[in-house]
Motif scaffolding. Structure first.
Motif, PDB file in Angstrom:
ATOM      1  N   ILE A 257       0.870  -1.148  -0.031  1.00  0.00           N
ATOM      2  CA  ILE A 257      -0.035  -0.050   0.057  1.00  0.00           C
ATOM      3  C   ILE A 257       0.916   1.171  -0.054  1.00  0.00           C
ATOM      4  N   HIS A 258       0.710   2.163  -0.947  1.00  0.00           N
ATOM      5  CA  HIS A 258       1.445   3.383  -0.942  1.00  0.00           C
ATOM      6  C   HIS A 258       0.645   4.426  -0.840  1.00  0.00           C
ATOM      7  N   ILE A 259       0.895   5.446  -0.058  1.00  0.00           N
ATOM      8  CA  ILE A 259       0.004   6.650  -0.001  1.00  0.00           C
ATOM      9  C   ILE A 259       0.755   7.540  -0.712  1.00  0.00           C
ATOM     10  N   ASN A 260      -0.086   8.032  -1.843  1.00  0.00           N
ATOM     11  CA  ASN A 260       0.483   9.093  -2.842  1.00  0.00           C
ATOM     12  C   ASN A 260       0.565  10.321  -2.286  1.00  0.00           C
ATOM     13  N   ASN A 261      -0.153  10.859  -1.361  1.00  0.00           N
ATOM     14  CA  ASN A 261      -0.404  12.210  -1.010  1.00  0.00           C
ATOM     15  C   ASN A 261       0.083  12.270   0.361  1.00  0.00           C
ATOM     16  N   ARG A 267       2.278  17.922   5.957  1.00  0.00           N
ATOM     17  CA  ARG A 267       2.213  19.395   5.883  1.00  0.00           C
ATOM     18  C   ARG A 267       0.977  19.553   6.649  1.00  0.00           C
ATOM     19  N   LEU A 268      -0.015  19.129   6.121  1.00  0.00           N
ATOM     20  CA  LEU A 268      -1.551  19.449   6.539  1.00  0.00           C
ATOM     21  C   LEU A 268      -1.762  19.356   8.139  1.00  0.00           C
ATOM     22  N   VAL A 269      -1.167  18.426   8.601  1.00  0.00           N
ATOM     23  CA  VAL A 269      -1.431  18.281  10.053  1.00  0.00           C
ATOM     24  C   VAL A 269      -0.140  18.787  10.902  1.00  0.00           C
ATOM     25  N   GLU A 270       0.789  19.031  10.490  1.00  0.00           N
ATOM     26  CA  GLU A 270       2.085  19.648  10.926  1.00  0.00           C
ATOM     27  C   GLU A 270       2.381  18.716  12.340  1.00  0.00           C
ATOM     28  N   SER A 271       2.558  17.672  12.124  1.00  0.00           N
ATOM     29  CA  SER A 271       2.811  16.748  12.917  1.00  0.00           C
ATOM     30  C   SER A 271       4.404  16.454  13.305  1.00  0.00           C
ATOM     31  N   ASN A 275       5.601   9.162  12.057  1.00  0.00           N
ATOM     32  CA  ASN A 275       4.789   8.581  10.953  1.00  0.00           C
ATOM     33  C   ASN A 275       3.159   8.788  11.055  1.00  0.00           C
ATOM     34  N   VAL A 276       2.693   9.963  10.483  1.00  0.00           N
ATOM     35  CA  VAL A 276       1.287  10.267  10.741  1.00  0.00           C
ATOM     36  C   VAL A 276       0.366   9.169  10.092  1.00  0.00           C
ATOM     37  N   ILE A 277       0.823   8.744   9.067  1.00  0.00           N
ATOM     38  CA  ILE A 277      -0.132   8.002   8.090  1.00  0.00           C
ATOM     39  C   ILE A 277      -0.076   6.615   8.911  1.00  0.00           C
TER      40      ILE A 277
END
Length: 641
Positions: A257-261, A267-271, A275-277
């Motif tokens: 499974i690859h997360i393309n975005n 950047r959106l969650v600024e964490s 690994n946010v994902i």
């Protein structure tokens, strides 16, 4: 001789070490994998052995050896041998499991391998009736019998088998695991030897406990295999585990499974977390597969391994996962949509090596676009690219490369020059043409060596004097964008030509229109420097790109090579003819020489004669041919004239 207080101390120490390590193992939660459970079983058996040792030492110290003491000692001996006999076979199964060698063991093989265990365990369990293994005399003195030798022989067999598996799996076991298993093998062997030399020491169990402690610290402790802040495995783990499966021919399916975005989400969650994902999807992943089937080789990619019957459901699981990714994921105060791509591959039918797995992991952005699920033919394309990359890497050591030459002609039919073209004949893949392997070489960074090889071969050929003798004024050599951009390119090219004492005007470098359009300023400096040194320059494949015409012609090209598609289009309709005529007229007005590629018929020759181009090239005259055939061709033409 040691008294029994020593045996008591050794037994109690062994028991305490067992209990501490067992408690630590349960606290760490290392209980879910098969080898975890075998490890726990080994420690429980050793703890029981330790109890029997120090209890026996207490009662055996009774000088009168009362009936009660004798009974306790006999029970302890019975429990000791009934449990200790199982240890070496269990260690063999443990090593087989962590190395994936157990996958080679069919049910029949397992039964055959287990026969010595069944026999020796039966002997230990029935010893009160048979006295085959040990016995107590009338005075209560313990003595070993012939059956014990058989038990030691069986244990040695399993011990040697474990060592064989370890050696056989050496390349697919991590360094720490190797060290721990070797430590266990050595220290246990030392304990057995000491015990055989002096029965009164009773250190065999202690050395086994200590050896297993080393295994716990390096094998059962999987911190080095875990992706940070997760209980999933990392890149090194998937490579080693897949290597083990391939080494021992274990079939499985891999679901990637690859997360393309990923970058946008980060950047959106600024964490600041690792690994946010993974934080978002870990709960879902463990709901569909066991946690130890999940690997995180890189921040935006998850790999799931599916064994046995799970592999048959790989496609169904992939579809299920994609459906879940159609929905939003909740993360703290955010509702986030993840854009996922899923690839499914079978091992070993599709992925035959760890290098192919790595290539698959790195191919998501380079090869696959537009689809969400990739399987079968899609992956065959990726694996073909990977095989070509390997062929390119070994090409020089195996002499796979050869330079072909395609002659170019003046409009009157006389020989003008030639174009040097690389060809490849790999021992495994057979003949490979530039359209297939050159893009792979450019992407993998191997193109520089190929370009230098072609230039050197051309210089060697010119140095012989044969081309000049038969009227070949110069030879065209293609340049790649990577070659032009590398530091010291101009100096490297010049040094190669000067090494062979070749006149620089004999080399005509070609760059494609699309390359030249990429950065006119950089290529302008490159062309200017090389032309000042005496080289010639051509623009290749003119008409296939979308460059600004005035910018293209601001570059100091000697020859513009019109792409074959422009010539062939002129034969199809009036519009194509108009494009060809206007293209030639424009180039002529800009005072550049014109070479037209793809000339295949006499009618095309007549057309280009009418349009007054300068040079012709194509199958009408000759295909690209090996150097020796090229020399024969130009010598025949020289003799004819």
């Amino acid at each position: 001789m040691f008294d029994y207080s020593f045996v008591f101390g050794v037994g109690l120490s062994s028991f305490l070490i067992c209990m501490v390590n067992l408690i630590y193992t349960f606290i760490q939660g290392r209980t879910d994998k098969t080898h975890n459970r075998i490890f726990i079983t080994l420690y429980i058996l050793l703890a029981v052995n330790a109890i029997t040792e120090f209890v026996s030492s207490i009662y055996a110290n009774d000088t009168t050896l009362s009936d009660e003491a004798q009974m306790v000692v006999q029970v302890c001996k019975y429990i000791y041998f009934a449990t200790h006999t199982v240890l070496c076979p269990l260690f063999f199964y443990y090593v087989s499991n962590i190395s994936f060698a157990s996958t080679r063991l069919s049910n029949i093989k397992m039964i055959i391998i287990s026969i010595p265990l069944f026999i020796t365990e039966l002997m230990a369990l029935t010893n009160p009736l048979t006295n085959f293994v040990w016995s107590f005399g009338d005075n209560g003195v313990y003595s070993r019998e012939w059956g014990l030798t058989l038990i030691y022989i069986a244990a040695a067999i399993y011990y040697i088998m474990a060592i064989v598996v370890l050696v056989d799996s050496w390349k697919v076991i991590s360094g720490k695991r190797k060290g721990a298993l070797i430590f266990f093998v050595v220290i246990v062997a030392a304990g057995v030897v000491i015990q055989l030399l002096d029965k009164s020491l009773h250190v065999e169990v202690l050395t086994e406990v200590l050896g297993l402690s080393g295994v716990m610290m390096s094998v059962e402790n999987e911190d080095e295999r875990l992706y940070p802040r997760t209980r999933f495995y990392n890149r090194e783990a998937i490579i080693l585990d897949l290597g083990g499966c391939l080494r021992h021919n274990r079939k499985l399916s891999i679901l990637m499974i690859h997360i393309n975005n990923y970058d946008m989400i980060s950047r959106l969650v600024e964490s600041g977390e690792t690994n946010v994902i993974i934080d978002m999807i870990s709960g879902y992943l463990t709901s569909v597969v066991k946690r130890y089937y999940v690997y995180v080789p890189e921040k935006a990619t998850v790999v799931i391994t599916l064994y046995d019957e799970m592999g048959e459901k790989a496609d169904e699981l992939a579809e299920e996962i994609l459906k879940r990714f159609d929905e939003a994921w909740e993360y703290k105060d955010y509702s986030i949509q993840l854009n996922a791509t899923v690839m499914v591959a079978d091992v070993p039918s599709q992925i035959k090596s760890t290098s192919e797995l790595i290539y698959m992991l790195e191919s998501h952005n380079r090869e696959l676009k537009g689809k969400r699920l990739y399987r079968d033919d899609d992956l065959s394309f990726i694996m073909r690219r990977q095989a070509i990359e390997e062929a390119i890497s070994r090409g020089f050591s195996e002499n796979s490369y050869e330079v072909y030459y395609q002659p170019t002609y003046n409009l009157d039919g006389s020989l003008h020059g030639a174009e040097a073209l690389i060809r490849m004949n790999d021992k495994e893949l057979g003949k490979l043409y530039p359209d297939e392997f050159i893009p792979v070489a450019e992407r993998s960074g191997l193109i520089d060596d190929i370009d230098d090889f072609v230039l050197e071969e051309v210089c060697k050929f010119i140095k012989t004097g044969v081309p000049a003798r038969y009227g070949v004024g110069n030879i065209n050599v293609n340049l790649s964008v990577q070659q032009c951009m590398r530091p010291g390119f101009i100096e490297d090219v010049t040094s190669i030509v000067e090494k062979y004492g070749v006149k620089k005007k004999c080399i005509n470098f070609e760059i494609t229109e699309s390359i030249a359009a990429g950065d006119y300023e950089i290529f302008g400096r490159i062309i200017s420097s090389l032309k000042k040194a005496g080289f010639m320059f051509s623009m290749d494949d003119y008409g296939t790109g979308y460059s600004n015409v005035s910018s293209v012609f601001s570059l100091d090209f000697d020859i513009i090579k019109i792409d074959k598609s422009i010539l062939w289009g002129a034969e199809k309709n009036e519009l194509g003819m108009t494009i060809l005529e206007n293209t030639i007229r424009m180039i002529q007005q800009m005072k550049r020489k014109i070479l037209v590629e793809g000339v295949e018929t006499l009618e095309q020759v007549r057309l280009l004669e009418r349009l007054k181009v300068d040079y012709l090239q194509g199958y009408y005259f000759s295909r690209p041919i090996p150097k020796n055939d090229f020399v024969k061709l130009i010598s025949i033409e020289k003799a004819r004239k």
